[in-house]
Design a protein around this motif. Structure first.
Motif, mmCIF file in Angstrom:
data_model
loop_
_atom_site.group_PDB
_atom_site.id
_atom_site.type_symbol
_atom_site.label_atom_id
_atom_site.label_comp_id
_atom_site.label_asym_id
_atom_site.label_seq_id
_atom_site.Cartn_x
_atom_site.Cartn_y
_atom_site.Cartn_z
ATOM 1 N N GLN A 229 0.803 -1.219 0.000
ATOM 2 C CA GLN A 229 0.000 0.000 0.000
ATOM 3 C C GLN A 229 0.841 1.278 0.000
ATOM 4 O OE1 GLN A 229 -2.678 -1.751 3.280
ATOM 5 N NE2 GLN A 229 -4.037 -0.365 2.190
ATOM 6 N N HIS B 137 0.980 -9.334 4.691
ATOM 7 C CA HIS B 137 -0.167 -8.430 4.579
ATOM 8 C C HIS B 137 -0.675 -8.557 3.138
ATOM 9 C CE1 HIS B 137 -2.105 -4.721 6.592
ATOM 10 N NE2 HIS B 137 -2.771 -4.923 5.472
ATOM 11 N N TRP B 138 -0.991 -9.813 2.749
ATOM 12 C CA TRP B 138 -1.773 -10.142 1.551
ATOM 13 C C TRP B 138 -0.997 -10.172 0.229
ATOM 14 C CZ3 TRP B 138 -6.345 -6.253 2.627
ATOM 15 C CH2 TRP B 138 -6.919 -6.546 3.870
ATOM 16 N N ASN C 284 -1.600 -10.684 8.712
ATOM 17 C CA ASN C 284 -2.593 -9.636 8.893
ATOM 18 C C ASN C 284 -3.952 -10.126 8.412
ATOM 19 O OD1 ASN C 284 -3.465 -6.736 9.297
ATOM 20 N ND2 ASN C 284 -4.062 -7.066 7.161
ATOM 21 N N GLU C 285 -4.926 -10.118 9.285
ATOM 22 C CA GLU C 285 -6.331 -10.352 8.942
ATOM 23 C C GLU C 285 -6.537 -11.534 7.986
ATOM 24 O OE1 GLU C 285 -7.927 -6.722 7.375
ATOM 25 O OE2 GLU C 285 -7.741 -5.677 9.279
ATOM 26 N N HIS D 162 -8.960 -9.577 12.217
ATOM 27 C CA HIS D 162 -9.999 -8.563 12.005
ATOM 28 C C HIS D 162 -11.234 -9.012 12.780
ATOM 29 C CE1 HIS D 162 -13.117 -6.317 9.791
ATOM 30 N NE2 HIS D 162 -12.165 -5.563 9.301
ATOM 31 N N ASN E 249 -7.735 -5.794 14.890
ATOM 32 C CA ASN E 249 -8.088 -4.705 13.973
ATOM 33 C C ASN E 249 -9.595 -4.546 13.985
ATOM 34 O OD1 ASN E 249 -5.402 -4.718 13.313
ATOM 35 N ND2 ASN E 249 -5.685 -5.241 11.155
ATOM 36 N N TYR F 58 -12.854 -1.941 12.517
ATOM 37 C CA TYR F 58 -13.339 -0.791 11.740
ATOM 38 C C TYR F 58 -14.821 -0.508 11.984
ATOM 39 C CZ TYR F 58 -8.839 -0.545 9.513
ATOM 40 O OH TYR F 58 -7.490 -0.390 9.322
ATOM 41 N N TRP G 59 -18.654 3.237 5.678
ATOM 42 C CA TRP G 59 -18.694 2.360 6.853
ATOM 43 C C TRP G 59 -19.275 3.142 8.024
ATOM 44 C CZ3 TRP G 59 -12.895 0.455 6.498
ATOM 45 C CH2 TRP G 59 -12.747 -0.319 5.355
ATOM 46 N N TRP H 19 -4.541 3.277 11.878
ATOM 47 C CA TRP H 19 -4.417 3.013 10.444
ATOM 48 C C TRP H 19 -4.844 4.274 9.739
ATOM 49 C CZ3 TRP H 19 -2.189 -0.685 7.571
ATOM 50 C CH2 TRP H 19 -2.346 -0.553 6.190
ATOM 51 N N GLU I 71 -5.446 1.930 -1.421
ATOM 52 C CA GLU I 71 -6.433 1.193 -0.633
ATOM 53 C C GLU I 71 -7.020 0.026 -1.445
ATOM 54 O OE1 GLU I 71 -7.271 0.894 2.397
ATOM 55 O OE2 GLU I 71 -9.212 -0.068 2.195
ATOM 56 N N PHE J 77 -6.790 7.302 4.212
ATOM 57 C CA PHE J 77 -6.839 6.861 5.618
ATOM 58 C C PHE J 77 -5.739 7.504 6.475
ATOM 59 C CE2 PHE J 77 -9.445 3.294 4.122
ATOM 60 C CZ PHE J 77 -10.182 2.920 5.238
HETATM 61 C C1 BGC Z 1 -6.339 -3.704 6.229
HETATM 62 C C2 BGC Z 1 -5.659 -2.513 5.585
HETATM 63 C C3 BGC Z 1 -6.694 -1.629 4.928
HETATM 64 C C4 BGC Z 1 -7.653 -1.143 5.991
HETATM 65 C C5 BGC Z 1 -8.736 -0.205 5.470
HETATM 66 C C6 BGC Z 1 -7.604 -3.353 6.960
HETATM 67 O O1 BGC Z 1 -8.531 -4.369 6.799
HETATM 68 O O2 BGC Z 1 -5.441 -4.396 7.046
HETATM 69 O O3 BGC Z 1 -4.712 -2.974 4.674
HETATM 70 O O4 BGC Z 1 -6.137 -0.562 4.233
HETATM 71 O O5 BGC Z 1 -8.308 -2.248 6.530
HETATM 72 O O6 BGC Z 1 -9.561 -0.856 4.558
#
Ligand code: BGC
Length: 447
Positions: free
Chosen positions: A23, A124-125, A168-169, A224, A288, A290, A321, A397, A404, A413
């Motif tokens: 990213q 991280h993916w 990550n997630e 997550h 994590n 959101y 969101w 974050w 993104e 972000f």
């Molecule tokens: C991820 C990030 C992503 C952020 C916002 C998280 O799920 O780890 O890579 O940018 O969310 O979508």
């Protein structure tokens, strides 16, 4: 936003920010890096909303010195970044590319010189494309390759990284990457994707062993989490919500903490001994958060038994969101209540929001919405601590506006605005707010 000050956090609480390699780094062809699944996905027409890729992103690969200076001015205790597997082992397996490790060594040493703890996430993916070509996370061998890669990074940096995060997630990589296909590698396998969950967890467990064998630690994984709210009041809606909760919040946590897979979510990919490897003790659980998720029962014949539903009645971010700070408290309190003594100390490794931030006529970026968002989420963390949850850190974050994923450059972000044409970094009001908050807490923590 409440005007009373955010209550003091315990002394030793870790203040940080997070980023990830694909990213922000750019430098897609630099020093022997080879393509990852995200280079391939971004190169496929129609996958990324603005047709962009992370090939240049924030050009952090060539500007990390500038970015470390921003971190130092911010005053964070810790910086969470990710290591790009396709830089370190471009073909997925052997050989190691020393130039890829050199970059992370420069970054880690500069962070340490600035008094900032390096926190490294190993995945991280950005899976190396050659590993996707042999089946990716559907192939058990990918777990073995991950452990070899973890070993190579630990051999170089094991004495200096202060916290290691294996994955990550894995839920988001499973669900968006392999369940619905909205993320790389773009597979829409729905529940047939479950072997991807198992092989990621196996990779985590094998990497924990590899890291510890090199004396590297402490070790964590970042999941997550999302509190699930049933929408609709039929028995089917409640069952759908419970099923989704198991998938989102328990699929990865139950086996990690020694409980095996939740009922109905195991897969024939599990072999004897795997669950013991996965349940190797970890030192920290990364959380994590959101937003919460609204769920109702799906109509007959749908590929999944639940539908995701928008939750009304909340302010919304630029990603649309809902802003629900109490959801973070709920997740932390639920983890503590559900897993009890088996839950390791927690760190909130990502929390943040996108807004349409732009410089004003004076060149300032005034992001009051983000300040309110972070203020609310920090109060929620404090409530969880007061309720008895051992939360030891909070990472925003993200440090920088960045690429993104499927949203390309359309979502910002960062605490720092990035002009992608000139690569100019402009700290936003939220950066100053977070800097002052850290300084105030450092001066007067709770004993
Ligand atoms: C991820 C990030 C992503 C952020 C916002 C998280 O799920 O780890 O890579 O940018 O969310 O979508």
């Amino acid at each position: 936003m409440t005007t009373t000050p955010i209550p003091a956090f315990p002394s030793g609480f870790r203040w940080g920010v997070s980023t990830s390699a694909y990213q922000i780094e750019g430098g897609a062809d630099a020093d022997g890096r080879a393509p990852s699944i995200w280079d391939t996905f971004a190169g496929t027409p129609g996958r990324i909303v603005d047709g962009s890729s992370g090939a240049t992103a924030c050009d952090h690969y060539h500007r990390h010195t500038t970015d470390v200076a921003l971190l130092a001015d911010l005053g964070v205790d810790a910086y969470r970044f990710s290591v790009a597997w396709p830089r370190v082992r471009p073909d997925g397996g052997c050989p190691v590319n020393p130039a890829g490790l050199d970059f992370y060594e420069r970054l880690v040493d500069d962070l340490l010189t600035a008094g900032i703890d390096p926190v490294a996430t190993l995945f991280h993916w950005d899976l190396p494309q050659p590993l996707q070509d042999t089946g990716g996370w559907l192939n058990r061998d990918t777990a073995e390759r991950f452990a070899e890669y973890a070993d190579a990074v630990a051999a170089r940096l094991g004495d200096r990284v202060k916290l290691w995060i294996t994955l990550n997630e894995p839920f988001i990589h499973l669900s968006l990457g392999h369940g619905t296909g909205e993320h790389a590698p773009g597979q829409a396998l729905f529940l047939d994707a479950l072997p991807v969950a198992h092989h990621q967890l196996l990779a985590h467990g094998m990497a924990v062993a590899a890291l510890r064998a090199r004396g590297a630690g402490p070790v964590a994984i970042t999941n997550h989490y999302s509190p699930v709210r049933p929408v609709g009041d039929t028995e089917a809606d409640r069952a759908a919500a419970a099923g989704y909760h198991a998938l989102h919040n328990r699929l990865f946590t139950d086996p990690l903490l020694g409980r095996g897979y939740p009922t109905g979510l195991t897969t024939p990919a599990v072999r004897d001994g795997d669950l013991d490897v996965i349940a190797a003790p970890i030192d920290v659980l990364g959380v994590n958060y959101y937003n919460p998720t609204g769920i109702r029962a799906a109509p007959e014949g749908s590929p999944l038994p639940f539908d995701l539903v928008e939750l009304d009645g909340y302010p919304r971010t630029a990603c649309d969101w809902p802003v629900v700070p109490g959801g973070l408290r709920d997740v932390l309190v639920w983890l503590h209540a559900e897993y009890g003594d088996t839950l390791p100390p927690v760190q909130v490794t990502e929390s943040g929001c996108a807004y349409d931030d732009r410089p004003d006529a004076e060149g300032r970026v005034v992001d009051t919405d983000r300040i309110a968002y972070l203020d609310g989420h920090l109060r929620a963390v404090h409530e969880a601590i007061t309720a008895g949850v051992d939360v030891q850190g909070y990472y925003v974050w993200s440090l920088l506006d960045n690429w993104e994923w499927a949203e390309g450059f359309t979502k910002r972000f960062g605490l720092v605005h990035v002009d992608y044409d000139t690569q100019t970094r402009t700290p936003k009001s939220s950066y100053t707010w977070f800097r002052d908050l850290i300084a105030a807490h450092r001066a007067a923590p709770r004993r």
